[in-house]
Design a protein around this motif. Structure first.
Motif, PDB file in Angstrom:
ATOM      1  N   PHE A   1      59.592  77.448  86.915  1.00 53.04           N
ATOM      2  CA  PHE A   1      58.221  77.521  86.416  1.00 53.04           C
ATOM      3  C   PHE A   1      57.291  78.049  87.506  1.00 53.04           C
ATOM      4  O   PHE A   1      56.489  78.960  87.271  1.00 53.04           O
ATOM      5  N   VAL A   2      57.395  77.497  88.711  1.00 56.82           N
ATOM      6  CA  VAL A   2      56.523  77.932  89.804  1.00 56.82           C
ATOM      7  C   VAL A   2      56.866  79.355  90.219  1.00 56.82           C
ATOM      8  O   VAL A   2      55.967  80.155  90.520  1.00 56.82           O
TER       9      VAL A   2
ATOM     10  N   ALA B   1      53.848  77.514  98.711  1.00 58.43           N
ATOM     11  CA  ALA B   1      54.017  76.135  99.183  1.00 58.43           C
ATOM     12  C   ALA B   1      54.592  75.260  98.071  1.00 58.43           C
ATOM     13  O   ALA B   1      55.491  74.440  98.313  1.00 58.43           O
ATOM     14  N   ARG B   2      54.107  75.444  96.862  1.00 61.27           N
ATOM     15  CA  ARG B   2      54.621  74.655  95.732  1.00 61.27           C
ATOM     16  C   ARG B   2      56.068  75.028  95.423  1.00 61.27           C
ATOM     17  O   ARG B   2      56.877  74.173  95.090  1.00 61.27           O
TER      18      ARG B   2
ATOM     19  N   ARG C   1      40.651  76.934  83.219  1.00 59.14           N
ATOM     20  CA  ARG C   1      39.713  77.716  84.033  1.00 59.14           C
ATOM     21  C   ARG C   1      40.282  78.057  85.401  1.00 59.14           C
ATOM     22  O   ARG C   1      40.017  79.119  85.945  1.00 59.14           O
ATOM     23  N   GLU C   2      41.040  77.114  85.965  1.00 57.63           N
ATOM     24  CA  GLU C   2      41.562  77.314  87.315  1.00 57.63           C
ATOM     25  C   GLU C   2      42.553  78.481  87.397  1.00 57.63           C
ATOM     26  O   GLU C   2      42.664  79.121  88.434  1.00 57.63           O
ATOM     27  N   GLY C   3      43.267  78.738  86.328  1.00 52.60           N
ATOM     28  CA  GLY C   3      44.247  79.828  86.312  1.00 52.60           C
ATOM     29  C   GLY C   3      45.342  79.609  87.339  1.00 52.60           C
ATOM     30  O   GLY C   3      45.696  78.476  87.666  1.00 52.60           O
ATOM     31  N   TYR C   4      45.861  80.705  87.839  1.00 49.74           N
ATOM     32  CA  TYR C   4      46.937  80.633  88.828  1.00 49.74           C
ATOM     33  C   TYR C   4      46.397  80.224  90.187  1.00 49.74           C
ATOM     34  O   TYR C   4      45.298  80.620  90.566  1.00 49.74           O
ATOM     35  N   PHE C   5      47.200  79.464  90.923  1.00 51.62           N
ATOM     36  CA  PHE C   5      46.847  79.128  92.300  1.00 51.62           C
ATOM     37  C   PHE C   5      46.989  80.389  93.152  1.00 51.62           C
ATOM     38  O   PHE C   5      47.704  81.316  92.787  1.00 51.62           O
TER      39      PHE C   5
END
Length: 110
Positions: free
Chosen positions: A73-74, A33-34, A22-26
């Motif tokens: 990945f990020v 930052a990640r 549900r959160e999907g992408y930040f």
């Protein structure tokens, strides 16, 4: 050995993974930052392997390949969240290097 995937296919694979939640992408700033955090972890491993600052006995040994994977990945998450085709972006950059910078460096003798 695993089969090779294009950047486009890898972006799709990451998108499928992220979109099952549900959160999907930040948000972009959090992804940045990640990404910075992952770059720091990669830098630390390279420093420990090739630099003068070695790990303490209590520190966990990590692989540069694993840290590159985390960073990538990020990076893919950031590209996906922004609707950027990394394969197209990389091809444009390679074209730039092969045209604008083609005589910038000393070529090896063939």
């Amino acid at each position: 050995m695993t089969d090779k995937k294009s950047l486009f296919e890898l972006q799709q694979k990451v998108d499928l993974y992220i979109n099952q939640y549900r959160e999907g992408y930040f948000p972009p700033l959090e992804l940045l930052a990640r990404l910075t955090e992952e770059l720091g972890e990669l830098s630390r491993e390279i420093q420990h392997k090739y630099g003068t600052k070695k790990k303490k006995d209590t520190e966990v040994e990590k692989e540069i390949a694993d840290e590159l994977g985390d960073f990538f990945f990020v990076l893919i998450c950031l590209a996906n969240a922004e609707g950027i085709d990394l394969q197209k972006s990389l091809e444009q950059v390679l074209n730039k290097y092969n045209t604008r910078d083609k005589d910038r460096w000393t070529k090896k003798e063939e």
